[in-house]
Design a protein around this motif. Structure first.
Motif, PDB file in Angstrom:
ATOM      1  N   TYR A 139       0.831  -1.216   0.000  1.00  0.00           N
ATOM      2  CA  TYR A 139       0.000   0.000   0.000  1.00  0.00           C
ATOM      3  C   TYR A 139       0.858   1.255   0.000  1.00  0.00           C
ATOM      4  CZ  TYR A 139      -4.106  -2.781   1.246  1.00  0.00           C
ATOM      5  OH  TYR A 139      -5.118  -3.678   1.251  1.00  0.00           O
ATOM      6  N   ALA A 140       2.019   1.170   0.668  1.00  0.00           N
ATOM      7  CA  ALA A 140       2.839   2.370   0.809  1.00  0.00           C
ATOM      8  C   ALA A 140       3.706   2.625  -0.417  1.00  0.00           C
ATOM      9  CB  ALA A 140       3.730   2.245   2.044  1.00  0.00           C
ATOM     10  N   ILE A 143       3.259   5.663  -3.000  1.00  0.00           N
ATOM     11  CA  ILE A 143       3.443   7.003  -2.441  1.00  0.00           C
ATOM     12  C   ILE A 143       4.885   7.210  -1.984  1.00  0.00           C
ATOM     13  CG2 ILE A 143       2.941   6.531  -0.008  1.00  0.00           C
ATOM     14  CD1 ILE A 143       0.963   8.810  -0.126  1.00  0.00           C
ATOM     15  N   GLU A 149       2.390  13.718  -7.410  1.00  0.00           N
ATOM     16  CA  GLU A 149       0.969  13.887  -7.083  1.00  0.00           C
ATOM     17  C   GLU A 149       0.171  12.674  -7.562  1.00  0.00           C
ATOM     18  OE1 GLU A 149      -0.658  16.218  -5.336  1.00  0.00           O
ATOM     19  OE2 GLU A 149       1.340  16.933  -4.813  1.00  0.00           O
ATOM     20  N   LYS A 150       0.542  12.185  -8.756  1.00  0.00           N
ATOM     21  CA  LYS A 150      -0.146  11.014  -9.286  1.00  0.00           C
ATOM     22  C   LYS A 150       0.046   9.808  -8.380  1.00  0.00           C
ATOM     23  CE  LYS A 150      -0.503  11.405 -14.292  1.00  0.00           C
ATOM     24  NZ  LYS A 150      -0.031  10.813 -15.545  1.00  0.00           N
ATOM     25  N   LYS A 152       0.319   9.821  -5.171  1.00  0.00           N
ATOM     26  CA  LYS A 152      -0.567   9.893  -4.014  1.00  0.00           C
ATOM     27  C   LYS A 152      -1.954   9.399  -4.375  1.00  0.00           C
ATOM     28  CE  LYS A 152       1.993  13.526  -1.859  1.00  0.00           C
ATOM     29  NZ  LYS A 152       2.297  14.922  -2.016  1.00  0.00           N
ATOM     30  N   GLU A 153      -2.409   9.836  -5.544  1.00  0.00           N
ATOM     31  CA  GLU A 153      -3.746   9.419  -5.963  1.00  0.00           C
ATOM     32  C   GLU A 153      -3.789   7.905  -6.188  1.00  0.00           C
ATOM     33  OE1 GLU A 153      -5.361  12.022  -8.899  1.00  0.00           O
ATOM     34  OE2 GLU A 153      -6.768  10.465  -9.509  1.00  0.00           O
ATOM     35  N   ALA A 155      -1.953   5.756  -4.697  1.00  0.00           N
ATOM     36  CA  ALA A 155      -1.871   5.081  -3.403  1.00  0.00           C
ATOM     37  C   ALA A 155      -3.237   5.007  -2.750  1.00  0.00           C
ATOM     38  CB  ALA A 155      -0.885   5.814  -2.500  1.00  0.00           C
ATOM     39  N   ILE A 156      -3.997   6.116  -2.762  1.00  0.00           N
ATOM     40  CA  ILE A 156      -5.280   6.086  -2.055  1.00  0.00           C
ATOM     41  C   ILE A 156      -6.252   5.162  -2.772  1.00  0.00           C
ATOM     42  CG2 ILE A 156      -6.370   8.122  -3.113  1.00  0.00           C
ATOM     43  CD1 ILE A 156      -6.527   7.236   0.552  1.00  0.00           C
ATOM     44  N   LYS A 157      -6.209   5.149  -4.102  1.00  0.00           N
ATOM     45  CA  LYS A 157      -7.127   4.255  -4.820  1.00  0.00           C
ATOM     46  C   LYS A 157      -6.761   2.796  -4.563  1.00  0.00           C
ATOM     47  CE  LYS A 157      -8.729   7.372  -8.334  1.00  0.00           C
ATOM     48  NZ  LYS A 157      -8.537   7.960  -9.643  1.00  0.00           N
ATOM     49  N   PHE A 159      -5.159   1.659  -1.981  1.00  0.00           N
ATOM     50  CA  PHE A 159      -5.410   1.300  -0.590  1.00  0.00           C
ATOM     51  C   PHE A 159      -6.892   1.044  -0.330  1.00  0.00           C
ATOM     52  CE2 PHE A 159      -6.837   2.686   3.581  1.00  0.00           C
ATOM     53  CZ  PHE A 159      -6.211   1.728   4.346  1.00  0.00           C
ATOM     54  N   ASP A 227      -5.488   2.918 -12.809  1.00  0.00           N
ATOM     55  CA  ASP A 227      -5.105   4.120 -12.064  1.00  0.00           C
ATOM     56  C   ASP A 227      -3.879   3.865 -11.209  1.00  0.00           C
ATOM     57  OD1 ASP A 227      -7.145   5.440 -13.180  1.00  0.00           O
ATOM     58  OD2 ASP A 227      -8.438   5.467 -11.417  1.00  0.00           O
ATOM     59  N   GLU A 230      -0.777   3.322 -13.454  1.00  0.00           N
ATOM     60  CA  GLU A 230      -0.304   4.513 -14.162  1.00  0.00           C
ATOM     61  C   GLU A 230       0.298   5.520 -13.194  1.00  0.00           C
ATOM     62  OE1 GLU A 230      -3.272   6.766 -16.221  1.00  0.00           O
ATOM     63  OE2 GLU A 230      -1.834   8.372 -16.597  1.00  0.00           O
ATOM     64  N   GLY A 231      -0.333   5.669 -12.034  1.00  0.00           N
ATOM     65  CA  GLY A 231       0.128   6.693 -11.111  1.00  0.00           C
ATOM     66  C   GLY A 231       1.383   6.321 -10.354  1.00  0.00           C
ATOM     67  N   ARG A 294      -0.660   2.793 -19.040  1.00  0.00           N
ATOM     68  CA  ARG A 294      -2.071   2.450 -18.915  1.00  0.00           C
ATOM     69  C   ARG A 294      -2.427   1.297 -19.858  1.00  0.00           C
ATOM     70  NH1 ARG A 294      -5.182   5.238 -15.809  1.00  0.00           N
ATOM     71  NH2 ARG A 294      -7.421   5.132 -16.065  1.00  0.00           N
TER      72      ARG A 294
ATOM     73  N   ILE B  79      -1.599   2.364   8.131  1.00  0.00           N
ATOM     74  CA  ILE B  79      -1.047   2.797   6.840  1.00  0.00           C
ATOM     75  C   ILE B  79      -2.060   3.635   6.080  1.00  0.00           C
ATOM     76  CG2 ILE B  79      -1.663   0.807   5.426  1.00  0.00           C
ATOM     77  CD1 ILE B  79       1.456   1.178   4.641  1.00  0.00           C
ATOM     78  N   ILE B  83      -1.356   7.419   4.616  1.00  0.00           N
ATOM     79  CA  ILE B  83      -1.607   7.872   3.251  1.00  0.00           C
ATOM     80  C   ILE B  83      -2.552   9.079   3.273  1.00  0.00           C
ATOM     81  CG2 ILE B  83      -2.621   7.218   1.035  1.00  0.00           C
ATOM     82  CD1 ILE B  83      -1.702   4.389   1.560  1.00  0.00           C
ATOM     83  N   LEU B  87      -1.941  12.823   1.724  1.00  0.00           N
ATOM     84  CA  LEU B  87      -2.862  13.410   0.750  1.00  0.00           C
ATOM     85  C   LEU B  87      -3.373  14.762   1.237  1.00  0.00           C
ATOM     86  CD1 LEU B  87      -5.032  10.410  -0.328  1.00  0.00           C
ATOM     87  CD2 LEU B  87      -3.856  11.954  -1.837  1.00  0.00           C
ATOM     88  N   LEU B  96     -12.706  12.121  -2.003  1.00  0.00           N
ATOM     89  CA  LEU B  96     -12.202  11.283  -3.098  1.00  0.00           C
ATOM     90  C   LEU B  96     -12.494  11.883  -4.462  1.00  0.00           C
ATOM     91  CD1 LEU B  96     -12.712   7.494  -2.358  1.00  0.00           C
ATOM     92  CD2 LEU B  96     -10.623   8.779  -2.577  1.00  0.00           C
ATOM     93  N   PHE B  99      -9.728  13.824  -6.282  1.00  0.00           N
ATOM     94  CA  PHE B  99      -8.553  13.152  -6.846  1.00  0.00           C
ATOM     95  C   PHE B  99      -8.906  12.673  -8.247  1.00  0.00           C
ATOM     96  CE2 PHE B  99      -8.332  12.078  -2.225  1.00  0.00           C
ATOM     97  CZ  PHE B  99      -7.500  13.127  -1.939  1.00  0.00           C
ATOM     98  N   LEU B 101      -6.644  13.147 -11.185  1.00  0.00           N
ATOM     99  CA  LEU B 101      -5.545  13.255 -12.153  1.00  0.00           C
ATOM    100  C   LEU B 101      -5.551  12.067 -13.100  1.00  0.00           C
ATOM    101  CD1 LEU B 101      -2.531  14.327  -9.927  1.00  0.00           C
ATOM    102  CD2 LEU B 101      -3.620  15.675 -11.689  1.00  0.00           C
ATOM    103  N   LEU B 102      -5.958  10.922 -12.582  1.00  0.00           N
ATOM    104  CA  LEU B 102      -5.857   9.695 -13.365  1.00  0.00           C
ATOM    105  C   LEU B 102      -7.217   9.372 -13.958  1.00  0.00           C
ATOM    106  CD1 LEU B 102      -3.811   7.776 -10.718  1.00  0.00           C
ATOM    107  CD2 LEU B 102      -2.947   8.652 -12.842  1.00  0.00           C
TER     108      LEU B 102
END
Lengths: 482, 104
Positions: A139-140, A143, A149-150, A152-153, A155-157, A159, A227, A230-231, A294, B79, B83, B87, B96, B99, B101-102
């Protein structure tokens, strides 16, 4: 049957990885290359140990049945160690400017250790803990570069979908536990074999399939994967697409093939439909992608569908083909991501345009990438061809609706050829002026090209001599499906 | 006098899981999603403990499993929050929908 000191030797590879991962965490931040040397050394030693256990035919059950050492577990460990070794080696250039280099290596080692435990897990608890070890340590990773920035996005998706699917899997496992009264895979299999199809079993299967569907990134649970891939930084994408995703397939092999055999017919139908959908949608969406990372993400979704075909056919031969395709796609995904990074790193532009004229300006890189792409499309004599071929042959052995599924697989390979060939065509045929053509400063991309070269070499070697790998896969499957 | 049995516990677990599932799918805020996932994991714990108590064959595996689930859930939240902090520092928000960009 607890554990004896002589049993402990079988865990020497994992213990070594864990120890080295801890040591790497404690190194000073200034040391850039020492973590990598340590990690590669640990992986090399673990590899030798695992090869030793595999070829001496180690076969034992320990810790009250929660750990099984046999041909299947050792083959899985071998596959994951090789792939992780290539990824760590290939990350050398990426780590040069990364602040958290040692954490990166350490997390990769822990994830590899979790993957190794997956193969030998004998009960739900071990299986789940090993799987979460892989998930949580990855998960980490997207990031890891704080500036992106990509990332981070991504990572959250990654996670959110990962944690959500873990909860689904757990609910399914708790229902299975309630139904059978045991967490041990072998006991669950015997109990289920005697029982009839019950509603609660179907509910449990649906939860498990949805959860693992997210982890395997199969349609309709695939939307996070492009996502995330790619990020993420490209070496991380290689690790996620080529290696951690394969862990989910190992669990599905163990759980669905070996354990849920009581509801075989329903599993087959469900898997067949999902596999056909996954291959087709993955390939069709990949056709229209301009970002190469992608495109590779969608292509790896399509390949997940190919592996699922092998699981849907549900014979030992097909399962062996699926394991072969796991190896093949692992090598191809890692090689392709590193190859793309070698070309696009300088400009940070992953679109098709940055490949114009690569065949003239950096012929070696273009050649390596072309081999990988041909293997992805399934061109003989590369490994990607043999694994698909074994799956198709096994489909014809079963006959009936499976022939239709095999036909869809073959048609999809032809369809995927379109976008792989487009990239090859752009590299060799499209003209580019001297300024716009991609250039290579070997010092900056040496590790990426090395990883690519190793993957190409292994794909060629295993493609020309697929026999040994095929026999290993068959021996492994013989343990799962007696 | 109504005896509380396995069914009641399972219904509680299912209800909790459904609430968590609804929250995890429907909510847009990262922290809400994390909380919803925690609800789902706790529903799993209730299931495991109830099965372990009421099943004739039980050998305590359910209790052990639930302890592992609790540990894993804690690691996952740790974790996830890390994150989320990263963010929030860069975007100033945890929605959410922000976000984007993608895209494909």
């Amino acid at each position: 049957m607890g554990i004896t000191p002589s049993d402990l030797q079988y865990f020497a590879p994992e213990i070594l990885l864990a120890l080295v991962a801890i040591v790497i965490f404690l190194l000073p931040r200034a040391s850039k290359n020492i973590p990598m040397v340590f990690a590669l050394g640990a992986i090399g030693l673990s590899f030798l140990g695992t090869v030793w256990f595999l070829f001496t035919g180690a076969n034992t059950v320990m810790l009250f049945g929660s750990m099984e050492i046999n041909a299947f577990s050792e083959l899985m460990k071998l596959i994951f160690l090789v792939l992780a070794g290539i990824t760590i080696l290939g990350s050398y250039n990426y780590l040069q400017n990364l602040r958290f280099a040692k954490e990166y290596i350490s997390l990769l080692l822990v994830a590899t250790m979790g993957l190794m435990f997956l193969g030998s897990a004998g009960d739900f608890i071990t299986l789940f803990v090993a799987f979460e070890l892989v998930s949580i340590s990855t998960y980490a990773l997207p990031i890891i570069d704080q500036k992106s920035e990509k990332g981070k996005e991504a990572a959250i998706k990654y996670f959110v979908t990962g944690a959500f699917s873990s909860a689904l899997i757990l609910y399914g496992l708790s229902l299975l536990y309630g139904l059978t009264g045991s967490v041990q895979l072998s006991v669950v299999a015997t109990v289920l074999q005697a029982s009839t199809l019950q509603p609660i079993l179907i509910v449990a299967m649906i939860f498990l399939l949805a959860g693992f569907g997210y982890k395997m990134a199969i349609v309709p649970f695939h939307l996070w994967a492009p996502d995330a891939y790619e990020g993420s930084p490209t070496p991380v994408s290689a690790f996620l697409a080529g290696i951690t995703k394969k862990g989910a397939f190992v669990v599905v092999l163990k759980l669905f093939l070996a354990t849920l055999i009581a509801i075989k017919l329903h599993v087959i139908l469900l898997f067949a439909i999902i596999a056909a959908l996954t291959m087709t949608i993955g390939n069709i969406v990949a056709l229209v992608q301009n970002d190469m990372k992608r495109m590779l993400a969608y292509s790896s979704i399509a390949h997940a569908g190919n592996i699922l075909v092998g699981l849907a056919i549900f014979t030992p031969l097909a399962a062996a083909g699926a394991i072969m395709h796991i190896v093949a796609h692992g090598l191809m995904a890692v090689g392709a991501f590193f190859g793309i990074e070698a070309v696009c790193k300088k400009k940070q532009d992953y679109s098709l345009q940055s490949f114009h004229g690569l065949g003239k300006s950096v012929p070696l890189l273009a050649l390596g990438l072309s081999v990988i792409l041909l293997s992805l499309a399934g061109v003989p004599p590369l490994l990607g061809f043999w694994s698909k071929m074994v799956i198709v042959i096994s489909a014809f052995e079963v006959g009936g609706g499976m022939i239709l599924l095999a036909l869809i697989l073959v048609l999809n390979s032809a369809l995927s050829m379109v976008y792989y060939a487009r990239l090859i065509k752009v590299m060799y045929m499209s003209p580019a002026s001297a300024e716009t053509a991609p250039k290579a400063k070997w010092g900056e991309i040496v590790s990426y090209s090395t990883a690519l070269a190793i993957c190409v070499g292994l794909l060629l070697l295993l493609g020309l001599f697929p026999n040994q790998l095929f026999m290993l896969c068959q021996a492994a499957v013989a343990i799962l499906l007696p | 006098m109504l005896e509380i049995g396995l069914t009641h516990y399972l219904l509680l677990g299912a209800a909790l899981f459904a609430i968590g599932l609804f929250g995890a799918i429907g909510k847009k805020h990262v922290i809400s999603i994390l909380l919803s996932i925690e609800l789902m994991l706790n529903a799993v714990n209730i299931n495991l403990l109830a099965f372990s108590k009421f099943l004739p064959l039980s050998n305590g595996a359910g209790e052990i499993f639930s302890i592992f689930v609790i540990v894993i859930a804690a690691a996952e939240v740790a974790i996830g929050l890390a994150i989320a902090i990263a963010l929030y520092r860069s975007k100033g928000s945890l929605d959410l929908d922000k976000f984007n960009l993608l895209r494909w």
